[in-house]
Design an enzyme around this catalytic site. Structure first.
Site, PDB file in Angstrom:
ATOM      1  N   ILE A 171       0.823  -1.211   0.000  1.00  0.00           N
ATOM      2  CA  ILE A 171       0.000   0.000   0.000  1.00  0.00           C
ATOM      3  C   ILE A 171       0.860   1.265   0.000  1.00  0.00           C
ATOM      4  CG2 ILE A 171      -1.654   1.349   1.363  1.00  0.00           C
ATOM      5  CD1 ILE A 171      -3.055  -1.269   2.055  1.00  0.00           C
ATOM      6  N   GLU A 218       9.316   6.899  10.268  1.00  0.00           N
ATOM      7  CA  GLU A 218      10.111   5.974  11.076  1.00  0.00           C
ATOM      8  C   GLU A 218      10.882   5.000  10.197  1.00  0.00           C
ATOM      9  OE1 GLU A 218       7.207   2.339  12.389  1.00  0.00           O
ATOM     10  OE2 GLU A 218       6.855   4.281  13.316  1.00  0.00           O
TER      11      GLU A 218
END
Length: 455
Positions: free
Chosen positions: A226, A245
């Site tokens: 995705i 992150e």
């Protein structure tokens, strides 16, 4: 490189190396051992330590995502090693869900606190680094994340030195004086490529998510099909920033063509910020000695007070299942610990506080077995990672809805419209059982608005 004992004075920067077997010999029964994660997992060191299982007991492993050919779930190691996971990955799920493993629920941003405050003191840190430079500094390479705090606090640091580990800029430099033993081991880094995992559902979700991203936004994107599809739809955007992150190969074209230029960020302007990465060799080559990529401590990258300072933060996260009130389970299948809390809440909340921020939960409407991911109730024992008080945007292949400010009934109606058609009748019945058959929409039509996908 010749084997030999490593001893450095304050001014010496020329290392010598010993074997992995000799390096791990200093690890004793009862030690807590940190294992560097993701593409930096020091497989060679871990296997050398496991070979000593017959002479060790109660050695505790601590790590987040480990990658590589390591067998942690081995009955022969039952009395020797215990895996206390801070985030569960594919090769640790079996052991974590067994009698000789466990999981610590914690936000990724707060893991360094466990090490620094002594709540989870580290005896030995097993890390993988780049070769030292002329000044004696190695790099933690692809994964600074929680490894920075582990190295800073560990009593003993054992490093696997791999010339294929990229030398990254940021918080990951470790001087050889800090390292107790060094092992030279040349090996390819593990690779993951999601570009070939394209499905019609993923393409639709990627387009839907991309439609919520404005020019000048700051992106948090993870790894997976995705996020990769979202990035493919951003080629005509302008002045995007990256503060995430982790990331993978999908960001490379956008950085190279100037779509991601970080020109409008309030913090680290002109720099793409991350804490760890996992992808292909193309990615590892791209970040090697690239000052435009800053790989930083997870306590900084995932700090909500840092995230919110950048403009229009778009946080893209996923879920295993989502109930009709907006509770997000992203870490467990019932009582089975599948992954972890990770950084989802760090970025969902940080994005919600950012000016113009867009916190997104994006998920396929059904599992690979055809089961609905939008459910009346989460499975018994399931963990709530993002609460219904933190949820905002939800995206499936069937549309987009913003749940922020919606009542329980409004949320349920909106989410039913995002579910797979095969499951909407069951969800409608669950709605009636819970809320009654009569539904009065709010006066404002926007409250129940579902944005249909772009195709």
């Amino acid at each position: 490189m010749k084997d030999g004992l490593i001893k450095f004075s304050d001014i010496m920067t020329i290392p010598t190396y010993i074997s992995a077997d000799d390096a791990v010999r200093s690890i004793k029964s009862g030690n807590r051992v940190f294992i560097h994660g993701s593409a930096a997992t020091p497989v060679h060191l871990v296997k050398a330590l496991q070979q000593r299982h017959w002479e060790l007991s109660d050695v505790e492993f601590v790590s987040i995502t480990t990658v590589g050919d390591i067998e942690f779930f081995n009955p022969a190691h039952r009395e020797s090693f215990f895996f206390n996971s801070l985030f569960v990955s594919a090769n640790t799920r079996s052991v974590v869900n067994s009698d000789y493993g466990d999981y610590i629920p914690i936000f990724l941003s707060q893991i360094p606190q466990l090490f620094k405050t002594g709540r989870l003191p580290i005896d030995v840190a097993l890390i993988q680094v780049s070769p030292p430079d002329s000044n004696g500094y190695c790099s933690l390479g692809t994964s600074v994340d929680i490894a920075r705090a582990a190295v800073d606090t560990a009593k003993t640091v054992i490093a696997l030195v791999n010339p294929n580990m990229p030398r990254t800029h940021g918080d990951g430099f470790v001087h050889i004086n800090k390292i107790s033993a060094m092992v030279w081991h040349e090996d390819v880094l593990p690779e993951v490529d999601y570009s070939a995992r394209t499905r019609d559902v993923t393409i639709k979700i990627g387009k839907n998510v991309a439609s919520l991203i404005e020019d000048g936004a700051t992106l948090q994107v993870g790894i997976g099909a995705i996020p990769d599809q979202v990035l493919r739809n951003l080629n005509h955007h302008k002045n995007l920033g990256l503060h995430t992150e982790m990331f993978s190969d999908g960001v490379i074209p956008l950085i190279k063509n100037g779509v991601i230029n970080n020109s409008l960020k309030k913090l680290n302007r002109g720099k793409s910020v991350t804490s760890f990465m996992l992808g292909t060799k193309k990615l590892y080559d791209f970040v090697n000695d690239n000052p435009a990529i800053q790989v930083k401590d997870i306590g900084y990258v995932n700090d909500t007070s840092i995230i919110r300072q950048n403009p229009k933060v778009v946080a893209i996260n996923s879920a295993l299942e989502l109930d009709l009130t907006g509770q997000v389970c992203a870490d467990s299948l019932g009582t089975y610990q599948y992954s972890g809390i990770g950084g989802q809440m760090d970025f969902i909340h940080g994005a919600s506080l950012s000016e113009g921020g867009v916190p997104i939960i994006a998920l396929p409407s059904v599992t690979s077995k055809g089961e609905s991911r939008i459910v009346p109730f989460l499975k018994e024992g399931a963990g709530v990672v993002t609460t219904r008080g933190h949820i905002h945007w939800v995206v499936t292949e069937y549309g987009i809805v913003d749940l922020f400010g919606k009542s329980l009934k409004q949320r349920a109606r909106a989410l039913i419209n995002l579910a797979h058609p095969d499951h909407r009748e069951t969800l409608e019945k669950a709605f009636c059982d819970r809320f009654g058959s009569y539904y009065r929409p709010a006066l404002s039509s926007i409250s129940d608005r579902v944005f249909h996908p772009i195709v």
